[in-house]
Scaffold this motif. Structure first.
Motif, PDB file in Angstrom:
ATOM      1  N   ILE A   1       0.858  -1.189   0.000  1.00  0.00           N
ATOM      2  CA  ILE A   1       0.000   0.000   0.000  1.00  0.00           C
ATOM      3  C   ILE A   1       0.894   1.239   0.000  1.00  0.00           C
ATOM      4  CG2 ILE A   1      -1.966  -1.068   1.195  1.00  0.00           C
ATOM      5  CD1 ILE A   1      -0.991   0.414   3.771  1.00  0.00           C
ATOM      6  N   PRO A   2       0.370   2.379  -0.479  1.00  0.00           N
ATOM      7  CA  PRO A   2       1.136   3.628  -0.389  1.00  0.00           C
ATOM      8  C   PRO A   2       1.038   4.201   1.017  1.00  0.00           C
ATOM      9  CG  PRO A   2      -0.977   4.046  -1.419  1.00  0.00           C
ATOM     10  CD  PRO A   2      -0.906   2.555  -1.206  1.00  0.00           C
ATOM     11  N   ALA A   3       1.987   5.039   1.378  1.00  0.00           N
ATOM     12  CA  ALA A   3       1.956   5.670   2.706  1.00  0.00           C
ATOM     13  C   ALA A   3       0.683   6.477   2.904  1.00  0.00           C
ATOM     14  CB  ALA A   3       3.184   6.552   2.883  1.00  0.00           C
ATOM     15  N   SER A   4       0.138   6.999   1.814  1.00  0.00           N
ATOM     16  CA  SER A   4      -1.074   7.804   1.912  1.00  0.00           C
ATOM     17  C   SER A   4      -2.272   6.994   2.401  1.00  0.00           C
ATOM     18  CB  SER A   4      -1.412   8.413   0.550  1.00  0.00           C
ATOM     19  OG  SER A   4      -1.579   7.398  -0.435  1.00  0.00           O
ATOM     20  N   ALA A   5      -2.191   5.665   2.269  1.00  0.00           N
ATOM     21  CA  ALA A   5      -3.285   4.799   2.733  1.00  0.00           C
ATOM     22  C   ALA A   5      -3.143   4.448   4.215  1.00  0.00           C
ATOM     23  CB  ALA A   5      -3.328   3.520   1.897  1.00  0.00           C
ATOM     24  N   TYR A   6      -2.026   4.882   4.832  1.00  0.00           N
ATOM     25  CA  TYR A   6      -1.796   4.598   6.250  1.00  0.00           C
ATOM     26  C   TYR A   6      -1.397   5.903   6.931  1.00  0.00           C
ATOM     27  CZ  TYR A   6      -0.118   2.201  10.454  1.00  0.00           C
ATOM     28  OH  TYR A   6       0.059   1.779  11.753  1.00  0.00           O
ATOM     29  N   PRO A   7      -2.351   6.831   7.070  1.00  0.00           N
ATOM     30  CA  PRO A   7      -2.024   8.150   7.630  1.00  0.00           C
ATOM     31  C   PRO A   7      -1.603   8.075   9.102  1.00  0.00           C
ATOM     32  CG  PRO A   7      -4.397   7.889   7.400  1.00  0.00           C
ATOM     33  CD  PRO A   7      -3.777   6.699   6.735  1.00  0.00           C
ATOM     34  N   THR A   8      -0.609   8.874   9.446  1.00  0.00           N
ATOM     35  CA  THR A   8      -0.119   8.968  10.828  1.00  0.00           C
ATOM     36  C   THR A   8       0.020  10.443  11.187  1.00  0.00           C
ATOM     37  OG1 THR A   8       2.169   8.856  10.019  1.00  0.00           O
ATOM     38  CG2 THR A   8       1.164   6.781  10.729  1.00  0.00           C
TER      39      THR A   8
END
Length: 283
Positions: A235-242
């Motif tokens: 997945i892209p980082a944008s799909a795992y917001p922190t």
């Protein structure tokens, strides 16, 4: 006698195994929220060298508590370095790839201009600047993606999640070098030893595991070595917001560290194998 700040962190735990004769200061003896107490501990101990293996490492929490993170990661190392400079003893300080903006796809040299994306990176950069400003013999060792059989880290998190999940989604567009804490501890001890003999080696250095890899491919190697059938979906980082932005590029050019200290980038796959053996034997 070597003095080490840190007792329970990943690198400090490995240092205790490698150098049991050193003195280790936990939060009860030297709270990094009180920088002058750290400096006083150095003056009282009068050590041959000091390693700072203590830090604020909660990246996301730093976004909400930047002042506290900066006290621990910025003001405390600066006070330690000043005390070391006054005593003319070498100071080894661990920093991070988060001082960079993560742009591009090539490894960052030590001369790359810093541009941290968030509070944690800013706090660590403040520490670097304070250490340099102290004017003493020092080595700032930037590293990345620290893993071990101790504490909280990516390897242990992946194994825990795979206990109950057949498939995991993992970020694939962030790339860096996973670095075994044992290798960082070994590097710190060797650097301290060499600085005691030659203060001209003062400076900033990079040290990260090889080869560079994405988080997703790192997870796949963890499961392969652990003999688990867990499937990893990119997945892209944008799909795992922190709360805190992470650098997309955490590659570090470690050539200067090898040239000056003879320390090659550690093989993280071999390090992972040792970590898994340690975790298995602890069951």
């Amino acid at each position: 006698m070597m003095l080490v700040f840190g007792k329970t962190g990943q690198v400090a735990t490995e240092l205790q195994a490698l150098a049991p004769g050193a003195r280790y200061l936990g939060r009860d003896e030297a709270d990094l929220m009180t920088p002058e107490a750290c400096a006083a501990a150095i003056r009282a101990a009068r050590p041959e060298a000091v390693i700072n293996a203590a830090a604020w490492t909660a990246v996301d929490k730093a976004e909400a508590e930047e002042n506290a993170a900066t006290m621990v990661n910025g003001a405390a190392p600066a006070a330690m370095a000043a005390a070391c400079a006054a005593l003319d003893v070498p100071f080894v300080h661990i920093s991070t790839d988060y001082v960079f903006d993560g742009a591009g796809e090539t490894p960052f040299p030590v001369t790359q201009p810093t541009a941290p994306l968030g509070a944690y990176g800013r706090s660590k950069l403040a520490g670097e600047e304070g250490v340099r400003a102290a004017g003493g013999c020092h080595a700032i060792l930037r590293t990345s993606w620290v893993v071990s059989a101790h504490g909280t880290n990516f390897v242990k998190t992946m194994l825990r999640l795979s206990d109950t999940r057949a498939k995991l989604t993992v970020v694939a567009d962030q790339v860096g070098g996973p670095t075994p804490a044992r290798a960082i501890a070994e590097a710190c001890l060797e650097i301290a030893r060499q600085l005691c003999a030659d203060s001209s080696k003062t400076g900033t250095y990079h040290f990260s595991g090889a080869p560079d890899v994405s988080w997703a491919d790192f997870a796949r190697e963890i499961f392969a070595q652990a003999g688990r059938a867990t499937v990893v979906e990119n997945i892209p980082a944008s799909a795992y917001p922190t709360p805190a932005r992470r650098p997309a590029n955490s590659r570090l050019d470690c050539s200067r560290t090898q040239e000056v200290f003879g320390l090659a980038r550690p093989d993280w796959k071999a390090g992972l194998s040792e970590i898994l053996k340690c975790l298995e034997s602890a069951k």
